[in-house]
Every structure is written in C-alpha cells, then in structure tokens.
Design a protein around this motif. Structure first.
Motif, mmCIF file in Angstrom:
data_model
loop_
_atom_site.group_PDB
_atom_site.id
_atom_site.type_symbol
_atom_site.label_atom_id
_atom_site.label_comp_id
_atom_site.label_asym_id
_atom_site.label_seq_id
_atom_site.Cartn_x
_atom_site.Cartn_y
_atom_site.Cartn_z
ATOM 1 N N GLN A 178 -22.728 8.791 56.709
ATOM 2 C CA GLN A 178 -23.835 7.979 57.233
ATOM 3 C C GLN A 178 -24.836 7.611 56.136
ATOM 4 O O GLN A 178 -25.506 6.577 56.210
ATOM 5 N N LYS A 179 -24.919 8.437 55.117
ATOM 6 C CA LYS A 179 -25.853 8.178 54.024
ATOM 7 C C LYS A 179 -25.287 7.224 52.979
ATOM 8 O O LYS A 179 -26.033 6.682 52.168
ATOM 9 N N VAL A 180 -23.950 7.055 53.005
ATOM 10 C CA VAL A 180 -23.303 6.276 51.949
ATOM 11 C C VAL A 180 -22.709 4.964 52.465
ATOM 12 O O VAL A 180 -22.939 3.900 51.876
ATOM 13 N N PHE A 181 -21.967 5.041 53.566
ATOM 14 C CA PHE A 181 -21.209 3.886 54.046
ATOM 15 C C PHE A 181 -21.938 3.128 55.152
ATOM 16 O O PHE A 181 -22.809 3.667 55.835
ATOM 17 N N SER A 182 -21.507 1.886 55.332
ATOM 18 C CA SER A 182 -22.124 1.016 56.332
ATOM 19 C C SER A 182 -21.671 1.381 57.744
ATOM 20 O O SER A 182 -20.691 2.104 57.939
ATOM 21 N N GLN A 183 -22.400 0.831 58.722
ATOM 22 C CA GLN A 183 -22.008 1.040 60.118
ATOM 23 C C GLN A 183 -20.704 0.304 60.427
ATOM 24 O O GLN A 183 -19.920 0.740 61.283
ATOM 25 N N ALA A 184 -20.469 -0.797 59.725
ATOM 26 C CA ALA A 184 -19.207 -1.527 59.905
ATOM 27 C C ALA A 184 -18.025 -0.656 59.477
ATOM 28 O O ALA A 184 -16.973 -0.646 60.128
ATOM 29 N N TRP A 185 -18.200 0.087 58.379
ATOM 30 C CA TRP A 185 -17.142 1.000 57.928
ATOM 31 C C TRP A 185 -16.901 2.069 58.978
ATOM 32 O O TRP A 185 -15.753 2.393 59.284
ATOM 33 N N HIS A 186 -17.945 2.608 59.543
ATOM 34 C CA HIS A 186 -17.793 3.628 60.576
ATOM 35 C C HIS A 186 -17.102 3.063 61.812
ATOM 36 O O HIS A 186 -16.308 3.759 62.460
ATOM 37 N N TYR A 187 -17.397 1.804 62.130
ATOM 38 C CA TYR A 187 -16.773 1.173 63.304
ATOM 39 C C TYR A 187 -15.274 1.015 63.095
ATOM 40 O O TYR A 187 -14.459 1.421 63.942
#
Length: 441
Positions: A30-39
C-alpha cells in the motif's frame, strides 16, 4: 469425477494461498504500489480459481518436460552398462509422503469412496445452482426497481445512456453487455455531476462489471470456501479505490476535496445494502468510504521504476501460484492416478543410485510421482508388453518370468508372433534374446 473434485480443491487451495500472501504483504504494498495495481493483482486469485491453476500446471509441466527431454532420455548403451538391477514394481520414494498425498491415499481406502464422490459432486453442483439463482434473482429485482419510473437524462455522453431514477440512492452502473449509468434524483452541481460521471465512465471503459461477473462466477464455483468471499469483497473495494485514483490523478487539492465531499454526500443520502452482481455503485460502507477519502489526497502518478517493480511483483505472484499448484497437483492428483492405474512399469536402478521409472505406456515418471508397489495381473502384464514392443522399449525380464510361471507360454508366443529377437531389461542390463529360445526355456 475424482479428478474434477481434486482439481477443484487444488484451485481453491492455491487461490486462497495467493490471497493470504497478498493480504500479509498489503501493509508494504500500500505504501509503494498504486490502487490500480492492487485491483488487477486482486484478480490473480480469481484467475487461479477459474481454471488458471490447470493452465499453470500444464505450462510448468511442459517447460519441465522440454528442459528434461534433452538431459533425461531412454537409457543409452553407456547408461545401460551402469545398470545394476531392474525392478518389476515401483519402489516407494524414501521419506514421508506429502500431506495431500497421504490425505488422498487415505480417502481412496474407503469402501464406499465412489458413493462419497457422487454425493460430494452433487452437493457442489447444487451449491452453484443455488448461489447463482439467488444472486440472479437479487439482480433482476434490484434492476427492475431502480429503472422503474426512471427517465432519460439530458446529458451528452457518447454511446452510454444515463437515467435518473427516484429509486436510486447513489450513482451506479447497471448491466453487463450494455451498461447504463443511473443517477439519483438529487440536486448536484455541474462539477460534482462531471466528477461522478467520470467515475462511472471509468468503470464502463475498463469493463469492470464484466470483471465483477467473473469474480462472482469464481465465488459460485468455490461457494464452499469462505476465503473466496473475502477475495470477492476485496476485489470490489480495490475496484472503487483504483477508479477514484484515476479520477483525481490530474486534480489539484481543491478539486480532490470537492470530490471527497461528493462521496460523503452520497454516503449521507444512501442506506446500507448488500453488494449485487451487475452493479457498480459509488456508495460503500462508512469504513470503506473513510479509506477512499484517505486515498484521494495521497494519490499521485506512479514512477517508471515503481511500474517495473509492480510488474515484477505481479509475475512473482503468478509464478509462485503456478509452482504451488503444480506441487499440490503432484502431491494429490497424481498420487491417486498412479494408485488406481497400478504404479510404474519398471524402475531402472543405476550404479550411482539414480533411478529411472516408466509408466505402463513407457513414459518416464518423475520421482515425485512414484507410488506404492503393486503386483500386476496377467492381463496388465500382457498389455504392457504390447506397449513396450510398440514403443521399441526393452521389455522387463520379470514380465516374461511371471507369465511363464503362470503357464502362459502360448500367450507369450502370440505376443512375439513374427518377432525373432527381443531386447529385455535384465539384472545385467539390456540383452538381446532369441524369441524361440526364450519361450522354450
């Protein structure tokens, strides 16, 4: 039937493990990658749940076969000279068997195992039907109630229809094939309306409702796995977070504040309700909304180095899932297969301790896939001798010896009809014998 249930269990296990790994890493990602990556990475477990497990197993096995085909061949003359002895039946692999292999083997010992599989399969199918029927009914009832008394909005949006409904409590997108935007019948400013429409159009352009359908399908197939419900919920949350992230990416702090206030106004206007398939709404629970508001002010463009790192992380997740799936398949599915089919054909033990085993069709069997020994019937031995002759592989001498002990010389004569000489695996290696002398001795 058993293979289907095993494949289903392995897929459910692998998908759950990937989700657990993702969840444990989330405080860092969460501190490094975007929310799109998490999606999008949240869809990796869904991929494994919907057949990706089998795809990855076959891919890994293909790669393994390709790499080993150049180094592991049918024993050449130089290797044959090192052979110490041949075993008619497969040796047990040293050490304790894997947990899943032990579990499968234990299940296969039940006298009524077939009835158990039938009941399990019927229960699984019934669960899918009930799950889909309930969700489909909820969707159609909700869609009908939302679009009832609705009117077309006077908005210039290409290829997408916008409706205003007095029954809608929040902006939303409805429909899989031809999605439409539904706005609540409330007073919103021009800028707020533009922000909301931008959010909903992102859902449509990304085909988020189609993605949501596949997530629901995975949930239906694995309805018995509680973790899949968490995967579904997490995917929906990141879908909204990534959409917010894209909407505010080019906004200044004041515009982001206004967008956040718009979300809050939807929260005050809406009421709690269950998530439905075929629906993507702006409204979420208070906890999720707080999370969304926090992300609005911190959203920023992703650096190229982070993009590359996120790509590597995604590949590692998929690869790790494939390796886990292949291991689980080898430990469970293959164990039961070889137990039913009678183990290996022959094991060649070399002077250096290396063993090469062949199945009943003459194919090399990896060490991890070997199983308990079993004595073959006459019919099985005859069938395997035929396959060895057909493939041009030396026949284990033990097969010939066992048939002769059973007084099956006529069967041997029929097997070798038209063949003058035959190569046999013996304790001294591979030797050529005259067929007539072999049958008479």
């Amino acid at each position: 039937m058993m293979e289907l249930l095993l494949s289903l269990s392995i897929a459910s296990f692998v998908g759950s493990m990937i989700w657990i790994v993702q969840s444990s890493m989330r405080p860092i990602t969460q501190k490094v990658f975007s929310q799109a990556w998490h999606y999008y990475t949240a869809l990796i477990p869904v991929f494994f749940l919907l057949g990706g497990t089998e795809i990855m197993i076959r891919m890994i096995q293909f790669i393994h076969s390709f790499l080993t085909s150049k180094s592991v061949m049918i024993p050449s003359q130089s290797i044959i000279e090192q052979i110490e002895h041949i075993s008619l039946i497969e040796h047990t692999v040293a050490g304790n068997p894997p947990f899943m292999q032990t579990l499968v083997d234990s299940l296969l010992q039940f006298a009524n195992i077939h009835d158990l599989f039938v009941i399990t399969l019927a229960t699984w199918i019934a669960g899918i039907i009930v799950f889909l029927a309930v969700n489909a009914n909820n969707y159609w009832v909700f869609k009908r109630s939302i679009l009832q008394n609705s009117r077309a909005a006077n908005m210039d949006i290409k290829s997408v229809k916008v409706f205003i409904s007095p029954n809608a409590i929040t902006p939303m997108v409805i429909g899989f094939l031809k999605p439409v935007i539904v706005m609540p019948d409330t007073c919103l400013g021009k800028q707020e309306t533009a922000m909301i429409l931008s959010h909903e159009l992102i859902h449509i352009n990304r085909r988020d409702l189609l993605v949501k359908f596949f997530v629901l399908l995975a949930n239906a197939i694995h309805w018995f796995n509680p973790m899949v419900y968490f995967i579904s919920k997490q995917t929906n949350i990141y879908c909204e977070l990534s959409c917010d992230e894209k909407v505010v990416q080019e906004m200044d702090s004041e515009s982001r504040r206004l967008y956040g206030e718009t979300l809050l106004s939807m929260l005050e206007y809406g009421v709690m309700r269950r998530n439905l398939m075929g629906i993507s709404s702006l409204y979420h629970s208070k906890e999720d909304m707080k999370r969304r508001l926090g992300n609005l002010m911190s959203a920023k463009k992703t650096k190229k180095s982070i993009v590359m790192l996120s790509l590597v992380a995604s590949i590692v997740l998929v690869g790790s899932g494939g390796i886990a799936a292949n291991y689980a398949s080898a430990a469970a599915g293959t164990s039961s297969k070889y137990l039913r089919e009678g183990g290996s054909n022959v094991t060649v033990v070399s002077s250096d301790g290396t063993t090469i085993s062949y199945d009943k069709e003459g194919n090399i069997i990896p060490v991890a896939l070997r199983h308990e020994p079993r004595v073959f019937t006459k019919e099985e031995i005859v069938e395997r001798i035929k396959l060895h002759i057909k493939k041009g592989i030396p026949v284990p001498e033990g097969y010939i010896t066992q048939l002769k002990k059973q007084g099956e010389k006529d069967e041997l004569a029929a097997l070798f009809d038209g063949i003058n000489q035959i190569d046999l695996f013996t304790e001294d290696g591979v030797s050529t014998f005259n067929v007539a002398d072999l049958i008479k001795s």
